[in-house]
Design a protein around this motif. Structure first.
Motif, PDB file in Angstrom:
ATOM      1  N   LYS A   1      60.858  57.126  72.170  1.00  0.00           N
ATOM      2  CA  LYS A   1      59.516  57.129  71.574  1.00  0.00           C
ATOM      3  C   LYS A   1      58.442  56.826  72.609  1.00  0.00           C
ATOM      4  O   LYS A   1      57.306  57.283  72.493  1.00  0.00           O
ATOM      5  CB  LYS A   1      59.441  56.159  70.398  1.00  0.00           C
TER       6      LYS A   1
ATOM      7  N   ASP B   1      57.909  60.080  74.452  1.00  0.00           N
ATOM      8  CA  ASP B   1      57.144  60.977  73.583  1.00  0.00           C
ATOM      9  C   ASP B   1      55.658  60.621  73.597  1.00  0.00           C
ATOM     10  O   ASP B   1      54.791  61.510  73.553  1.00  0.00           O
ATOM     11  CB  ASP B   1      57.669  60.917  72.151  1.00  0.00           C
TER      12      ASP B   1
ATOM     13  N   PRO C   1      66.825  60.315  64.877  1.00  0.00           N
ATOM     14  CA  PRO C   1      65.921  61.447  64.631  1.00  0.00           C
ATOM     15  C   PRO C   1      65.181  61.825  65.912  1.00  0.00           C
ATOM     16  O   PRO C   1      64.952  60.980  66.785  1.00  0.00           O
ATOM     17  CB  PRO C   1      64.957  60.897  63.567  1.00  0.00           C
ATOM     18  N   ASN C   2      64.819  63.090  66.046  1.00  0.00           N
ATOM     19  CA  ASN C   2      64.042  63.581  67.186  1.00  0.00           C
ATOM     20  C   ASN C   2      64.709  63.245  68.519  1.00  0.00           C
ATOM     21  O   ASN C   2      64.063  62.791  69.466  1.00  0.00           O
ATOM     22  CB  ASN C   2      62.625  62.991  67.157  1.00  0.00           C
ATOM     23  N   GLU C   3      66.007  63.479  68.597  1.00  0.00           N
ATOM     24  CA  GLU C   3      66.768  63.167  69.810  1.00  0.00           C
ATOM     25  C   GLU C   3      66.363  64.094  70.955  1.00  0.00           C
ATOM     26  O   GLU C   3      66.043  65.259  70.744  1.00  0.00           O
ATOM     27  CB  GLU C   3      68.271  63.288  69.526  1.00  0.00           C
ATOM     28  N   TRP C   4      66.357  63.553  72.166  1.00  0.00           N
ATOM     29  CA  TRP C   4      66.078  64.311  73.381  1.00  0.00           C
ATOM     30  C   TRP C   4      67.091  65.447  73.491  1.00  0.00           C
ATOM     31  O   TRP C   4      68.295  65.230  73.338  1.00  0.00           O
ATOM     32  CB  TRP C   4      66.178  63.367  74.566  1.00  0.00           C
ATOM     33  N   SER C   5      66.611  66.651  73.768  1.00  0.00           N
ATOM     34  CA  SER C   5      67.487  67.821  73.759  1.00  0.00           C
ATOM     35  C   SER C   5      68.626  67.709  74.766  1.00  0.00           C
ATOM     36  O   SER C   5      69.702  68.287  74.548  1.00  0.00           O
ATOM     37  CB  SER C   5      66.675  69.091  74.031  1.00  0.00           C
TER      38      SER C   5
END
Length: 255
Positions: free
Chosen positions: A22, A25, A210-214
């Motif tokens: 986060k 981000d 959630p929203n894990e680093w690719s």
């Protein structure tokens, strides 16, 4: 707890015990806004910027591992890419600003995930041996460990590696005595935590964020001799370990 249920548990740090993604981000949002301001909203979009930065970021980690300069350099490289593409001459001061912006992510306060202290206290009180295995530069990761007072749980069983992969985990497993049939890897990365654990023949618990680093997302292949479980929070870890360890021991007739 019966000694038959005592396990050796290896925890990942970033986005397993403490927040990490986060903060990146947050910086990436500032970065994208800055590039749109410099290049013009009519010539470049935030989605284009984010897509190109992810591509450059992931390629760099594959090559050099988790170094502190890699992330800010990915911002500069993204900036240079669009400078070439949109025929805008790069400016040294802008590159310097992006380097400072990228490095600032390592100065943000560290925040534990909910249940971190309670989970570690419970597992420690049950007699399990706790280990910490994290990727990155020693100074940066050690700062997080000290701020969260994690040495109280892991003592001398703290391992920091620049590259976090099957080879690094195997080296750790061979550095001291581990009973692989009673060893677990706990982490949020399929790539650097779970798949290496399966390859090494140890059990694993994947904490799906959630929203894990690719970079962390790969197809998961289950091992024949190991247990792999998916949870959504740290608080679920102790019960999974107890239930699975008890089941294995019952199957072996050792309880």
């Amino acid at each position: 707890m019966s000694t038959k249920l005592r396990q050796q548990i290896i925890f990942d740090l970033d986005d397993t015990l403490v927040h990490c993604n986060k903060y990146f981000d947050l910086i990436l949002a500032q970065f994208a806004d800055q590039l749109v301001d410099w290049f013009g909203a009519d010539r470049i979009s935030i989605s284009e910027i984010r897509e190109k930065q992810i591509e450059i970021d992931v390629a760099g980690v594959h090559q050099i591992g988790f170094t502190s300069t890699h992330f800010p350099q990915s911002l500069i490289d993204t900036y240079l890419y669009f400078s070439r593409t949109l025929d805008r001459k790069p400016i040294n001061q802008e590159e310097e600003l992006l380097m400072k912006l990228g490095l600032s992510v390592y100065e943000l306060p560290i925040e534990p995930y909910p249940g971190m202290v309670e989970t570690l206290n419970l597992l420690q009180s049950q007699g399990h041996e706790l280990c910490l295995y994290t990727g990155g530069e020693t100074v940066i990761q050690q700062r997080k460990i000290e701020q969260m007072k994690l040495a109280n749980y892991f003592h001398d069983r703290i391992y920091i590696r620049q590259h976090k992969n099957t080879e690094a985990l195997e080296e750790i497993l061979q550095s001291r005595w581990f009973d692989r049939s009673r060893t677990w890897m706990i982490g949020n990365s399929l790539r650097t935590d779970i798949m290496p654990a399966i390859s090494a023949g140890i059990h694993s618990i994947y904490i799906k964020r959630p929203n894990e680093w690719s970079y962390n997302l790969v197809d998961m292949k289950h091992g024949k001799e190991t247990l792999t479980h998916t949870v959504s929070s740290l608080e679920e870890v102790p019960r999974v370990i107890y239930d699975k360890a008890a089941l294995v021991n019952r199957q072996m007739g050792s309880l």
